[in-house]
Design a protein around this motif. Structure first.
Motif, PDB file in Angstrom:
ATOM      1  N   ARG A 168       0.832  -1.194   0.000  1.00 15.75           N
ATOM      2  CA  ARG A 168       0.000   0.000   0.000  1.00 15.75           C
ATOM      3  C   ARG A 168       0.871   1.251   0.000  1.00 15.75           C
ATOM      4  NH1 ARG A 168      -2.693  -0.173   6.101  1.00 15.75           N
ATOM      5  NH2 ARG A 168      -0.917   0.725   7.244  1.00 15.75           N
ATOM      6  N   GLN A 169       0.319   2.302  -0.542  1.00 17.07           N
ATOM      7  CA  GLN A 169       1.029   3.578  -0.602  1.00 17.07           C
ATOM      8  C   GLN A 169       0.068   4.695  -0.246  1.00 17.07           C
ATOM      9  OE1 GLN A 169       3.021   4.344  -4.323  1.00 17.07           O
ATOM     10  NE2 GLN A 169       4.405   5.789  -3.345  1.00 17.07           N
ATOM     11  N   VAL A 205       2.135  -4.968   2.859  1.00 13.99           N
ATOM     12  CA  VAL A 205       1.020  -5.277   3.747  1.00 13.99           C
ATOM     13  C   VAL A 205       1.092  -6.757   4.112  1.00 13.99           C
ATOM     14  CG1 VAL A 205      -1.482  -5.374   4.010  1.00 13.99           C
ATOM     15  CG2 VAL A 205      -0.427  -3.466   2.772  1.00 13.99           C
ATOM     16  N   ALA A 206       1.104  -7.608   3.084  1.00  5.24           N
ATOM     17  CA  ALA A 206       1.158  -9.048   3.325  1.00  5.24           C
ATOM     18  C   ALA A 206       1.619  -9.752   2.073  1.00  5.24           C
ATOM     19  CB  ALA A 206      -0.211  -9.580   3.759  1.00  5.24           C
ATOM     20  N   LEU A 207       2.249 -10.900   2.271  1.00  9.98           N
ATOM     21  CA  LEU A 207       2.787 -11.681   1.173  1.00  9.98           C
ATOM     22  C   LEU A 207       2.437 -13.141   1.433  1.00  9.98           C
ATOM     23  CD1 LEU A 207       4.693 -11.172  -1.309  1.00  9.98           C
ATOM     24  CD2 LEU A 207       6.553 -11.944   0.152  1.00  9.98           C
ATOM     25  N   ILE A 208       2.103 -13.870   0.366  1.00  8.01           N
ATOM     26  CA  ILE A 208       1.829 -15.295   0.500  1.00  8.01           C
ATOM     27  C   ILE A 208       2.598 -16.033  -0.584  1.00  8.01           C
ATOM     28  CG2 ILE A 208      -0.328 -15.118  -0.845  1.00  8.01           C
ATOM     29  CD1 ILE A 208      -1.420 -17.377   1.020  1.00  8.01           C
ATOM     30  N   GLY A 209       3.372 -17.018  -0.169  1.00  5.21           N
ATOM     31  CA  GLY A 209       4.174 -17.767  -1.108  1.00  5.21           C
ATOM     32  C   GLY A 209       3.352 -18.783  -1.875  1.00  5.21           C
ATOM     33  N   ALA A 210       4.018 -19.401  -2.845  1.00  8.52           N
ATOM     34  CA  ALA A 210       3.339 -20.401  -3.664  1.00  8.52           C
ATOM     35  C   ALA A 210       2.819 -21.561  -2.805  1.00  8.52           C
ATOM     36  CB  ALA A 210       4.281 -20.919  -4.740  1.00  8.52           C
ATOM     37  N   GLY A 211       3.521 -21.854  -1.726  1.00  8.36           N
ATOM     38  CA  GLY A 211       3.116 -22.948  -0.846  1.00  8.36           C
ATOM     39  C   GLY A 211       2.181 -22.522   0.259  1.00  8.36           C
ATOM     40  N   ARG A 249       2.828 -20.042   2.596  1.00 11.46           N
ATOM     41  CA  ARG A 249       3.448 -19.374   3.741  1.00 11.46           C
ATOM     42  C   ARG A 249       3.197 -17.878   3.639  1.00 11.46           C
ATOM     43  NH1 ARG A 249       9.779 -20.048   5.673  1.00 11.46           N
ATOM     44  NH2 ARG A 249       9.653 -18.674   7.492  1.00 11.46           N
ATOM     45  N   THR A 250       2.864 -17.269   4.782  1.00 10.01           N
ATOM     46  CA  THR A 250       2.496 -15.856   4.790  1.00 10.01           C
ATOM     47  C   THR A 250       3.514 -15.015   5.556  1.00 10.01           C
ATOM     48  OG1 THR A 250       1.106 -16.162   6.742  1.00 10.01           O
ATOM     49  CG2 THR A 250       0.036 -16.331   4.591  1.00 10.01           C
ATOM     50  N   ASN A 251       3.589 -13.770   5.175  1.00 13.09           N
ATOM     51  CA  ASN A 251       4.466 -12.813   5.839  1.00 13.09           C
ATOM     52  C   ASN A 251       3.734 -11.478   5.841  1.00 13.09           C
ATOM     53  OD1 ASN A 251       6.816 -11.720   6.996  1.00 13.09           O
ATOM     54  ND2 ASN A 251       7.551 -11.051   5.012  1.00 13.09           N
ATOM     55  N   TYR A 252       3.735 -10.795   6.975  1.00 14.43           N
ATOM     56  CA  TYR A 252       3.006  -9.542   7.090  1.00 14.43           C
ATOM     57  C   TYR A 252       3.948  -8.393   7.386  1.00 14.43           C
ATOM     58  CZ  TYR A 252      -1.267 -12.295   7.184  1.00 14.43           C
ATOM     59  OH  TYR A 252      -2.292 -13.140   6.850  1.00 14.43           O
ATOM     60  N   GLY A 253       3.555  -7.211   6.913  1.00 16.97           N
ATOM     61  CA  GLY A 253       4.306  -6.018   7.217  1.00 16.97           C
ATOM     62  C   GLY A 253       4.130  -5.623   8.673  1.00 16.97           C
ATOM     63  N   ASP A 254       4.943  -4.668   9.085  1.00 21.36           N
ATOM     64  CA  ASP A 254       4.896  -4.205  10.461  1.00 21.36           C
ATOM     65  C   ASP A 254       3.490  -3.761  10.838  1.00 21.36           C
ATOM     66  OD1 ASP A 254       8.183  -2.630  10.353  1.00 21.36           O
ATOM     67  OD2 ASP A 254       7.563  -4.713  10.652  1.00 21.36           O
ATOM     68  N   SER A 255       2.976  -4.272  11.932  1.00 20.03           N
ATOM     69  CA  SER A 255       1.671  -3.928  12.527  1.00 20.03           C
ATOM     70  C   SER A 255       0.484  -4.335  11.670  1.00 20.03           C
ATOM     71  CB  SER A 255       1.597  -2.427  12.843  1.00 20.03           C
ATOM     72  OG  SER A 255       1.426  -1.667  11.665  1.00 20.03           O
ATOM     73  N   MET A 256       0.713  -5.180  10.658  1.00 19.44           N
ATOM     74  CA  MET A 256      -0.385  -5.595   9.786  1.00 19.44           C
ATOM     75  C   MET A 256      -1.064  -6.865  10.269  1.00 19.44           C
ATOM     76  SD  MET A 256      -0.265  -3.227   7.485  1.00 19.44           S
ATOM     77  CE  MET A 256       0.902  -2.073   6.762  1.00 19.44           C
ATOM     78  N   GLU A 257      -0.241  -7.776  10.819  1.00 18.92           N
ATOM     79  CA  GLU A 257      -0.807  -9.065  11.217  1.00 18.92           C
ATOM     80  C   GLU A 257      -1.758  -8.878  12.387  1.00 18.92           C
ATOM     81  OE1 GLU A 257       2.146 -12.000  11.942  1.00 18.92           O
ATOM     82  OE2 GLU A 257       0.750 -13.639  11.619  1.00 18.92           O
ATOM     83  N   GLY A 258      -2.854  -9.629  12.318  1.00 15.22           N
ATOM     84  CA  GLY A 258      -3.862  -9.510  13.351  1.00 15.22           C
ATOM     85  C   GLY A 258      -5.125  -8.855  12.839  1.00 15.22           C
ATOM     86  N   PHE A 315      -5.170  -7.839   9.354  1.00 14.07           N
ATOM     87  CA  PHE A 315      -5.201  -8.175   7.932  1.00 14.07           C
ATOM     88  C   PHE A 315      -4.884  -9.659   7.753  1.00 14.07           C
ATOM     89  CE2 PHE A 315      -3.845  -3.648   6.437  1.00 14.07           C
ATOM     90  CZ  PHE A 315      -4.970  -3.127   7.028  1.00 14.07           C
ATOM     91  N   THR A 316      -5.580 -10.287   6.804  1.00 14.78           N
ATOM     92  CA  THR A 316      -5.330 -11.691   6.500  1.00 14.78           C
ATOM     93  C   THR A 316      -5.241 -11.879   4.999  1.00 14.78           C
ATOM     94  OG1 THR A 316      -6.563 -12.395   8.470  1.00 14.78           O
ATOM     95  CG2 THR A 316      -6.138 -14.055   6.781  1.00 14.78           C
ATOM     96  N   ILE A 317      -4.140 -12.466   4.558  1.00 17.18           N
ATOM     97  CA  ILE A 317      -3.955 -12.748   3.146  1.00 17.18           C
ATOM     98  C   ILE A 317      -4.219 -14.223   2.894  1.00 17.18           C
ATOM     99  CG2 ILE A 317      -1.470 -13.201   3.347  1.00 17.18           C
ATOM    100  CD1 ILE A 317      -1.153 -11.817   0.591  1.00 17.18           C
ATOM    101  N   SER A 318      -4.815 -14.506   1.744  1.00 15.48           N
ATOM    102  CA  SER A 318      -5.063 -15.888   1.346  1.00 15.48           C
ATOM    103  C   SER A 318      -5.048 -15.955  -0.170  1.00 15.48           C
ATOM    104  CB  SER A 318      -6.406 -16.380   1.908  1.00 15.48           C
ATOM    105  OG  SER A 318      -7.474 -15.599   1.412  1.00 15.48           O
TER     106      SER A 318
END
Length: 115
Positions: A38-39, A48-54, A56-65, A67-70
Motif C-alpha cells: 500500500r502507498q 502489507v502481506a505476502l503469501i508464497g506459492a506454498g 506461507r504468509t508474511n506480514y508487514g509491520d503492525s499488519m498481522e492480526g 489483515f489476512t492474506i489468502s
C-alpha cells in the motif's frame, strides 16, 4: 506475462472491514509469490502481506492480526481481508506477483477509511 487486476476497494468507516481481491491471468501463476502493498499520499509503498506459492504468509509491520492474506490457486486469485480499519489504513493498495526475476504489479485500488 502476468496481468493483475485488483478489486474491492472503497470507502469505509473506522472499525469497518473490506475485502480486496486480485485476479491474476497468465501462465504459471500458481508458482508466484503474491502480495499486497500500500502507498499512502506522500509516503513510500510498503508491504502489507505476502503469501508464497506454498501458502506461507508474511506480514508487514503492525499488519498481522487485522489483515489476512489468502490465495485460491484454482482461481488464480489472492485476497486481503482487512478488519478493524483505521484512518491510517487509507492508501492505494497494490497487488504484486513475484517469481524469480519476474515481477508484476497491478494498477491499484483505493481504500479510504473515514468517518
Amino acid at each position: 506475462q502476468v496481468q493483475l487486476v485488483e478489486s474491492g476497494g472503497g470507502s469505509v468507516q473506522p472499525g469497518g472491514s473490506l475485502s480486496l481481491s486480485c485476479a491474476a491471468s497468465g501462465s504459471g501463476v500458481s508458482r508466484y509469490a503474491m502480495g499486497w502493498y500500500r502507498q499512502a499520499p506522500g509516503k513510500q509503498r510498503v508491504l502489507v502481506a505476502l503469501i508464497g506459492a506454498g501458502g506461507r504468509t508474511n506480514y508487514g509491520d503492525s499488519m498481522e492480526g487485522r489483515f489476512t492474506i489468502s490465495r485460491d490457486n484454482a482461481k488464480n486469485t489472492v485476497f486481503l481481508q482487512m478488519n478493524s480499519l483505521k484512518p491510517e489504513d487509507t492508501a492505494v493498495y497494490y497487488c504484486r506477483a513475484v517469481y524469480n526475476a519476474y515481477d508484476y504489479w497491478g494498477q491499484g485500488t483505493q481504500v479510504t477509511v473515514s468517518s
